[in-house]
Write an enzyme that holds these catalytic residues in place. Structure first.
Site, PDB file in Angstrom:
ATOM      1  N   LYS A 189       0.926  -1.050  -0.048  1.00 11.57           N
ATOM      2  CA  LYS A 189      -0.198  -0.046   0.012  1.00 11.57           C
ATOM      3  C   LYS A 189       0.967   1.201  -0.036  1.00 11.57           C
ATOM      4  O   LYS A 189       1.070   1.895   0.891  1.00 11.57           O
ATOM      5  CB  LYS A 189      -1.120  -0.148   1.236  1.00 11.57           C
ATOM      6  CG  LYS A 189      -2.228   0.972   0.907  1.00 11.57           C
ATOM      7  CD  LYS A 189      -3.009   0.457  -0.106  1.00 11.57           C
ATOM      8  CE  LYS A 189      -4.295   1.318  -0.447  1.00 11.57           C
ATOM      9  NZ  LYS A 189      -4.934   1.227  -1.644  1.00 11.57           N
ATOM     10  N   SER A 380      -8.548  -0.616  -5.423  1.00 12.83           N
ATOM     11  CA  SER A 380      -8.871  -0.189  -4.025  1.00 12.83           C
ATOM     12  C   SER A 380     -10.455   0.067  -3.708  1.00 12.83           C
ATOM     13  O   SER A 380     -10.982  -0.861  -3.961  1.00 12.83           O
ATOM     14  CB  SER A 380      -8.100   0.918  -3.600  1.00 12.83           C
ATOM     15  OG  SER A 380      -7.895   0.969  -2.320  1.00 12.83           O
TER      16      SER A 380
END
Length: 581
Positions: A189, A380
């Site tokens: 991430k 996402s």
């Protein structure tokens, strides 16, 4: 009494004047529209110029005076472009297609969808020619589908492989004392990695390299088939920049001839056996060819979710749970709608808004067939709202996955010390508060970290349920890792590779529909305040002014920083701002 009567008469007269003036302008607009009606002439060549901004969904300007006054923001709908190419295949007046565009203002997956549609067009037996003074890499990828491809004798082809650049701000933060406090879950991430380090992590380098190679393999495979050049030869050409002039491009079979534009136009005349007439893709769409007509009663609703996800209403540029959930409810309520296709083109954003949209889709799935079509991005939060579909269809070059969560909060403590600012707080309770001018304390970090972990767990559970996978299996391919559609098919995050058309066909099959028509959502409300902005000077686009002042590259950087500034709450968002060149 006389004064009040005169006042009321004046007010009434003012409003009557406004309405008369408004309808006068509408009448003028209507007359101009009739005079400028687009007519497709015999022996026409459809000119594919894709420099105008291309969006998955570009509904007509809500202000009816926008086009007349020149204050609208022009864009082309991907759906309309694809429909127009379909219609051109059967249109006797269209003899062929000419691809002549300086650059392509569309994403990679959108470009791939247009290219596939052009391959279908060639099956009609009609020609496709391409010409340019210079080819960008994406432009060449699209144009390589042509039967004959031409380049200006002093032009070049920018064919060198794909690169992606990420800017890192850690040293800048240390120097000036302003930084981002980061809390995240997922080793990949890396949306916030530039704030934590001054160089790229191995995990980030691994994922970028993986999806760049996946996209490049699509490019080279399709160009190889079209131009009859092996993939190995194409990679050698890219390594050596062997498209850098017309002679090298011709010697390496990237083009069929180096000619000037007037010679190219002669070739179009020869192909049509007459003096050819060109009609732009925009005008062809205006003529009514951007739609596929149908008399079927049954409908498939296509709901477009495009842009970053924010908590709120949303608009044509931004996904908000307000406008998207209204669209879902309308589609469910319509008895003639037998299936829903959610078209996602989003890097993600607000975790809360993503959850609210997911919930509305979960309810809709109990009533209607639900299929997801992924565009350039479905990452996402974009994947969050897609994961519970009956079938997920992605383009091979779609960027998806990025199942991870982060929070980023600006902190100016070091800067405040340098310039002599001291912040003192007074509070009634010892709660987990945060100040821009104080270091983040452990209590606030722990509370926020708990929220990040909770949302990550929820996200993974949503995916596990939607994809019929275990939590552990999803977690193994999650961690914020980004995948192309091709890679996502291999690891189970999508079901099929294909276009929006393929997703619609899949929905029709699941709903057992033999004939149907498409109903597009959302319906964007007309802003009546803007309908009275008759002066172009009252409708100046501030982005255009900034772009003119800053230049394209600096303006992009400004927009990127501005997007991060406006992030609120915990984010499920693509790992970084990415531009593939």
């Amino acid at each position: 009494m006389k004064f009040l009567r005169n006042l009321l008469a004046s007010i009434l007269g003012f409003f009557i004047s406004i309405f008369i003036l408004f309808f006068l302008f509408v009448g003028i607009a209507s007359l101009i529209g009739k005079e400028d009606a687009v007519v497709v002439k015999p022996n026409s060549v459809l000119e594919l110029d894709l420099t105008t901004s291309i969006k998955d969904y570009a509904p007509k300007e809500s202000n009816p005076l926008g086009e007349v006054l020149g204050v609208e923001n022009p864009s082309l709908s991907l759906e309309a472009i694809l429909n127009a190419i379909d219609n051109a295949q059967l249109d006797e007046k269209i003899k062929g297609i000419s691809i002549q565009t300086n650059f392509i203002n569309a994403g990679i997956a959108q470009t791939q969808a247009i290219r596939k549609k052009l391959i279908d067009f060639k099956e009609s037996g009609k020609f496709i020619y391409a010409y340019n003074d210079n080819y960008t890499q994406k432009n060449y990828y699209l144009s390589s589908v042509a039967d004959s491809l031409f380049l200006n004798p002093v032009g070049q082809i920018d064919f060198k492989g794909l690169t992606s650049e990420v800017l890192y701000y850690k040293d800048f933060e240390d120097k000036y004392g302003v930084k981002m406090e980061v809390i995240r879950h997922g080793k990949y991430k890396s949306a916030v990695e530039p704030y934590l380090d001054n160089k790229m992590s191995e995990a980030n380098r691994e994922q970028i390299s993986s999806f760049l190679n996946s996209i490049w393999s699509e490019y080279t495979k399709e160009i190889s088939t079209a131009r009859n050049i092996s993939v190995a030869e194409l990679n050698t050409i890219a390594d050596n920049s062997d498209g850098r002039n017309a002679t090298l491009a011709l010697n390496n079979k990237l083009i069929d001839a180096s000619i000037y534009e007037d010679q190219y136009l002669d070739k179009l005349d020869n192909a049509t056996n007459s003096k050819s007439k060109t009609i732009s893709i925009a005008d062809y769409i205006k003529s009514g060819k951007g739609r596929i007509s149908s008399t079927a009663k049954d409908k498939i609703a296509v709901i477009y979710a495009q842009g970053q996800i924010i908590y709120g209403e949303g608009n044509q540029e931004i996904i908000g749970q307000g406008i998207i959930n209204k669209a879902i409810k309308k589609a469910v309520k319509d008895k003639n709608v037998k299936a829903i296709v959610l078209r996602v083109n989003s890097p993600g954003g607000s975790a809360l808004a993503s959850e609210l949209i997911w919930r509305e889709l979960e309810l809709a799935k109990k009533e209607k067939t639900l299929v997801v079509s992924m565009g350039n991005l479905a990452a996402s939060g974009g994947y969050y709202i897609a994961c519970n579909a009956d079938i997920i269809v992605a383009e091979p070059t779609t960027i998806t996955g990025s199942i991870g969560v982060f929070g980023a909060i600006p902190n100016a403590y070091e800067l405040s010390k340098k310039i002599g600012i001291n912040a003192e707080q007074v509070a009634t309770n010892n709660s987990a508060n945060y100040s821009l001018f104080e270091p983040m304390d452990k209590k606030f970090y722990d509370v926020t970290k708990e929220g990040v972990e909770q949302i990550y767990t929820t996200f993974v559970n949503r995916v596990a349920k939607g994809r019929n996978m275990t939590f552990e299996k999803v977690d193994a391919i999650a961690q914020g890792r980004v995948w192309t559609g091709k890679e996502a098919l291999e690891n189970g995050l999508v079901d099929e590779l294909g276009s929006l058309d393929d997703a619609i066909n899949a929905a029709a099959q699941l709903a057992e529909l033999k004939s149907y028509k498409i109903r597009n959502y959302p319906n964007y409300e007309v802003d009546y305040k803007n309908m009275f902005k008759f002066s172009p000077f009252m409708s100046v686009n501030k982005d255009d002014i900034l772009k003119e002042a800053l230049g394209d590259e600096t303006f992009k950087l400004f927009k990127q920083i501005n997007e991060f500034k406006n992030l609120e709450g915990i984010q499920t968002r693509l790992p970084y701002i990415m531009e593939i060149k």
